[in-house]
Scaffold this motif. Structure first.
Motif, PDB file in Angstrom:
ATOM      1  N   UNK A   1       0.810  -1.252   0.032  1.00 41.02           N
ATOM      2  CA  UNK A   1       0.030  -0.022  -0.008  1.00 41.02           C
ATOM      3  C   UNK A   1       0.990   1.286  -0.057  1.00 41.02           C
ATOM      4  N   UNK A   2       1.966   1.345   0.864  1.00 36.86           N
ATOM      5  CA  UNK A   2       2.619   2.418   0.797  1.00 36.86           C
ATOM      6  C   UNK A   2       3.557   2.564  -0.679  1.00 36.86           C
ATOM      7  N   UNK A   3       3.743   1.577  -1.163  1.00 39.14           N
ATOM      8  CA  UNK A   3       4.595   1.725  -2.673  1.00 39.14           C
ATOM      9  C   UNK A   3       3.572   2.443  -3.384  1.00 39.14           C
ATOM     10  N   UNK A   4       2.445   1.767  -3.532  1.00 39.65           N
ATOM     11  CA  UNK A   4       1.327   2.232  -4.306  1.00 39.65           C
ATOM     12  C   UNK A   4       1.019   3.664  -4.072  1.00 39.65           C
ATOM     13  N   UNK A   5       0.789   4.025  -3.073  1.00 41.13           N
ATOM     14  CA  UNK A   5       0.649   5.598  -2.612  1.00 41.13           C
ATOM     15  C   UNK A   5       2.035   6.565  -3.087  1.00 41.13           C
ATOM     16  N   UNK A   6       2.955   5.880  -2.819  1.00 44.06           N
ATOM     17  CA  UNK A   6       4.112   6.988  -3.425  1.00 44.06           C
ATOM     18  C   UNK A   6       4.067   7.148  -4.755  1.00 44.06           C
ATOM     19  N   UNK A   7       3.803   5.938  -5.406  1.00 43.05           N
ATOM     20  CA  UNK A   7       3.785   5.875  -7.078  1.00 43.05           C
ATOM     21  C   UNK A   7       2.651   6.900  -7.624  1.00 43.05           C
ATOM     22  N   UNK A   8       1.414   7.045  -6.535  1.00 42.40           N
ATOM     23  CA  UNK A   8       0.370   7.693  -7.121  1.00 42.40           C
ATOM     24  C   UNK A   8       0.559   9.243  -6.971  1.00 42.40           C
ATOM     25  N   UNK A   9       1.575   9.488  -5.900  1.00 43.49           N
ATOM     26  CA  UNK A   9       1.891  10.895  -5.643  1.00 43.49           C
ATOM     27  C   UNK A   9       2.783  11.464  -6.681  1.00 43.49           C
ATOM     28  N   UNK A  10       3.728  10.471  -7.221  1.00 39.35           N
ATOM     29  CA  UNK A  10       4.572  10.714  -8.443  1.00 39.35           C
ATOM     30  C   UNK A  10       3.922  10.725  -9.707  1.00 39.35           C
ATOM     31  N   UNK A  11       2.384  10.630  -9.677  1.00 39.92           N
ATOM     32  CA  UNK A  11       1.443  10.682 -10.842  1.00 39.92           C
ATOM     33  C   UNK A  11       1.813   9.691 -12.027  1.00 39.92           C
ATOM     34  N   UNK A  12       2.195   8.566 -11.255  1.00 39.24           N
ATOM     35  CA  UNK A  12       2.230   7.289 -12.134  1.00 39.24           C
ATOM     36  C   UNK A  12       0.667   6.782 -12.108  1.00 39.24           C
ATOM     37  N   UNK A  13       0.545   6.144 -13.398  1.00 38.08           N
ATOM     38  CA  UNK A  13      -0.796   5.625 -13.555  1.00 38.08           C
ATOM     39  C   UNK A  13      -0.969   4.319 -12.559  1.00 38.08           C
ATOM     40  N   UNK A  14      -2.427   3.729 -12.549  1.00 43.59           N
ATOM     41  CA  UNK A  14      -2.385   2.293 -12.018  1.00 43.59           C
ATOM     42  C   UNK A  14      -1.593   1.492 -13.150  1.00 43.59           C
ATOM     43  N   UNK A  15      -1.769   1.580 -14.243  1.00 44.91           N
ATOM     44  CA  UNK A  15      -1.116   0.338 -15.100  1.00 44.91           C
ATOM     45  C   UNK A  15       0.449   0.499 -15.005  1.00 44.91           C
ATOM     46  N   UNK A  16       0.979   1.628 -14.875  1.00 45.51           N
ATOM     47  CA  UNK A  16       2.433   1.773 -14.689  1.00 45.51           C
ATOM     48  C   UNK A  16       2.842   1.063 -13.523  1.00 45.51           C
ATOM     49  N   UNK A  17       2.215   1.456 -12.398  1.00 46.46           N
ATOM     50  CA  UNK A  17       2.357   0.676 -11.190  1.00 46.46           C
ATOM     51  C   UNK A  17       2.432  -0.741 -11.042  1.00 46.46           C
ATOM     52  N   UNK A  18       1.457  -1.333 -11.603  1.00 46.66           N
ATOM     53  CA  UNK A  18       1.262  -2.721 -11.732  1.00 46.66           C
ATOM     54  C   UNK A  18       2.661  -3.401 -12.432  1.00 46.66           C
ATOM     55  N   UNK A  19       2.776  -2.949 -13.520  1.00 48.33           N
ATOM     56  CA  UNK A  19       3.908  -3.076 -14.327  1.00 48.33           C
ATOM     57  C   UNK A  19       5.264  -3.176 -13.701  1.00 48.33           C
ATOM     58  N   UNK A  20       5.371  -1.980 -13.001  1.00 43.25           N
ATOM     59  CA  UNK A  20       6.609  -1.671 -12.129  1.00 43.25           C
ATOM     60  C   UNK A  20       6.963  -2.737 -10.838  1.00 43.25           C
ATOM     61  N   UNK A  21       5.752  -3.004 -10.325  1.00 42.68           N
ATOM     62  CA  UNK A  21       5.833  -4.037  -9.236  1.00 42.68           C
ATOM     63  C   UNK A  21       6.126  -5.415  -9.819  1.00 42.68           C
ATOM     64  N   UNK A  22       5.521  -5.690 -11.078  1.00 42.15           N
ATOM     65  CA  UNK A  22       5.774  -7.033 -11.417  1.00 42.15           C
ATOM     66  C   UNK A  22       7.299  -7.218 -11.781  1.00 42.15           C
ATOM     67  N   UNK A  23       7.938  -5.934 -12.259  1.00 38.63           N
ATOM     68  CA  UNK A  23       9.206  -6.188 -12.889  1.00 38.63           C
ATOM     69  C   UNK A  23      10.095  -6.176 -11.404  1.00 38.63           C
ATOM     70  N   UNK A  24       9.769  -5.484 -10.489  1.00 40.17           N
ATOM     71  CA  UNK A  24      10.666  -5.306  -9.352  1.00 40.17           C
ATOM     72  C   UNK A  24      10.502  -6.326  -8.383  1.00 40.17           C
ATOM     73  N   UNK A  25       9.347  -7.102  -8.336  1.00 44.01           N
ATOM     74  CA  UNK A  25       9.152  -8.252  -7.434  1.00 44.01           C
ATOM     75  C   UNK A  25       8.599  -9.455  -8.374  1.00 44.01           C
ATOM     76  N   UNK A  26       9.554 -10.045  -9.181  1.00 43.14           N
ATOM     77  CA  UNK A  26       8.801 -11.210  -9.844  1.00 43.14           C
ATOM     78  C   UNK A  26       8.565 -12.341  -9.018  1.00 43.14           C
ATOM     79  N   UNK A  27       9.166 -12.586  -7.890  1.00 40.01           N
ATOM     80  CA  UNK A  27       8.819 -13.834  -7.225  1.00 40.01           C
ATOM     81  C   UNK A  27       8.155 -13.604  -5.937  1.00 40.01           C
TER      82      UNK A  27
END
Length: 207
Positions: free
Chosen positions: A87-113
């Motif tokens: 939740x904290x990571x998603x809130x931070x990315x929303x504050x940086x004006x990331x879209x939900x789609x960008x956040x989802x792809x970013x989390x999948x790349x950063x935490x693949x396992x």
């Protein structure tokens, strides 16, 4: 834990589908061939194989089916509410004006396992409009503060009212001559210009 198997939507895999997937894997068939056999999409079969494998790497249809029923149980706590780091990571990315789609792809790349640190865009939208991610105003680049209703299978209306498609227009609209010339008029003859290599002169003549 074995739970009952109530009837569900046809878009979900049944136990027979999972048995057919296991039989196909043992026979050496590809996921695409298995998907064609059971009438599901290839991506659905790929996801099911990945989820249904046990620690020994084998796909067990009965175990996979029971796990799917457990995941489908409701009610269960929202992922963004239960997982504080996510939740904290998603809130931070929303504050940086990331879209939900960008956040989802970013989390999948950063935490693949780590499935606990991955979330789909729809979950982010639901969490935002439910108030789990702070104030709603100004968090989305579109400026929306309410979820846009999904209209799956319903064609979107034309933005231009009473718009006529090209194939619905009368034939007289396209019967004019090319190049903007009125219908029935004789086109003017074209001329060509050639250069003489000896005299370095030019001569014009009809094509």
């Amino acid at each position: 834990m074995i739970i009952s198997d109530p009837p569900v939507s046809p878009r979900f895999l049944t136990q027979d589908d999972r048995i057919a997937i296991a039989d196909g894997l043992r026979a050496g068939r590809t996921p695409a061939a298995i998907a064609d056999e059971i009438g599901k999409s290839v991506s659905t079969v790929y996801r099911e194989i990945g989820r249904g494998r046990k620690e020994n790497g084998e796909y067990e249809p009965w175990w996979a089916h029971n796990q799917a029923l457990l995941r489908r149980q409701r009610p269960k706590e929202e992922k963004l509410r239960a997982h504080v780091p996510l939740r904290a990571t998603v809130r931070r990315k929303l504050d940086e004006k990331w879209s939900p789609q960008q956040i989802s792809r970013h989390l999948a790349r950063e935490h693949p396992g780590d499935p606990g640190m991955q979330v789909c865009p729809e979950t982010i939208y639901r969490g935002l409009f439910a108030g789990l991610l702070g104030k709603r105003e100004g968090r989305l680049r579109t400026g929306r503060t309410r979820r846009k209703r999904q209209r799956r299978g319903v064609p979107s209306p034309n933005k231009i009212k009473n718009m006529a498609l090209v194939h619905d227009r009368p034939t007289s609209a396209g019967s004019a001559g090319t190049g903007g010339a009125p219908a029935g008029s004789q086109p003017k003859p074209s001329t060509s210009t050639t250069a003489s290599t000896k005299a370095r002169g030019t001569s014009c003549g009809p094509l």
